[in-house]
Design a protein around this motif. Structure first.
Motif, PDB file in Angstrom:
ATOM      1  N   TYR A  76      36.474  18.602  24.445  1.00 58.04           N
ATOM      2  CA  TYR A  76      35.308  18.234  24.349  1.00 58.04           C
ATOM      3  C   TYR A  76      34.834  17.456  22.996  1.00 58.04           C
ATOM      4  O   TYR A  76      34.174  16.199  23.590  1.00 58.04           O
ATOM      5  N   ASN A  77      35.618  16.990  22.195  1.00 63.33           N
ATOM      6  CA  ASN A  77      35.138  15.529  20.748  1.00 63.33           C
ATOM      7  C   ASN A  77      36.371  14.532  21.631  1.00 63.33           C
ATOM      8  O   ASN A  77      35.044  13.919  21.311  1.00 63.33           O
ATOM      9  N   GLN A  78      37.037  15.080  23.018  1.00 59.25           N
ATOM     10  CA  GLN A  78      37.289  13.350  23.597  1.00 59.25           C
ATOM     11  C   GLN A  78      36.444  13.011  24.462  1.00 59.25           C
ATOM     12  O   GLN A  78      36.547  11.825  24.202  1.00 59.25           O
ATOM     13  N   ALA A  79      35.516  14.001  24.304  1.00 55.24           N
ATOM     14  CA  ALA A  79      35.171  13.443  26.360  1.00 55.24           C
ATOM     15  C   ALA A  79      33.937  13.187  25.333  1.00 55.24           C
ATOM     16  O   ALA A  79      32.761  11.638  26.263  1.00 55.24           O
ATOM     17  N   VAL A  80      33.409  13.415  24.558  1.00 58.16           N
ATOM     18  CA  VAL A  80      32.188  12.721  24.487  1.00 58.16           C
ATOM     19  C   VAL A  80      32.337  11.515  23.042  1.00 58.16           C
ATOM     20  O   VAL A  80      32.165  10.425  23.657  1.00 58.16           O
TER      21      VAL A  80
END
Length: 161
Positions: free
Chosen positions: A31-35
């Protein structure tokens, strides 16, 4: 919230076969990589349903704690499939271990009496602690045991399906 099919192919995060801790760590990293990469498509989190219920419950509780950073739709609502959850990312998430559920699981790696759990996390409020512990027990993430004649809770395997 638009239907995922209208936003293009959703990103997928596969969590089958992992422990709850490993699954939640993988999800938050994904998730944080996508953001941080600025990706706006939804993330289809595949957690399973039968044996993956522990991950499903932990994931959805965590997401519900962070609706200021994301939106999500259950698979049951979206397409009658409880084995996945679609997440619409917006802002970075903290590590799962920083959530109440994550902290309780980490605290219960060794058996702990419920009174000690309530005391340790008192700042969250009695009802929230009780609800979190109940959900973790129902999902199999925490298991009931006896230690020195006292009822305790301990982090279980929490395997996905």
């Amino acid at each position: 919230m638009p239907h995922p099919a209208r936003l293009g192919e959703p990103d997928e995060c596969e969590l089958h076969g992992l422990t709850v801790e490993a699954a939640m760590s993988r999800f938050t990293a994904h998730y944080n990589q996508a953001v941080s990469a600025g990706r706006s498509q939804p993330i289809d989190v595949i957690h399973g349903f039968n044996q993956g219920i522990a991950i499903q419950v932990s994931l959805r509780n965590f997401l519900a704690e962070h609706t200021d950073k994301l939106q999500f739709v259950t698979g049951e609502w979206l397409d009658d499939n409880p084995g996945h959850t679609v997440v619409y990312p917006d802002k970075p998430l903290p590590a799962w271990q920083e959530s109440l559920a994550g902290r309780v699981v980490q605290f219960c790696l060794q058996p702990k009496p419920t009174t000690r759990i309530a005391s340790r996390f008192a700042r969250y409020g009695e009802q929230r602690i009780r609800d979190t512990v109940d959900q973790l027990v129902r999902s199999g993430t925490l298991e009931q045991t006896t230690r020195n004649g006292q009822k305790c809770l301990v982090a279980g395997a929490g395997k996905a399906g």
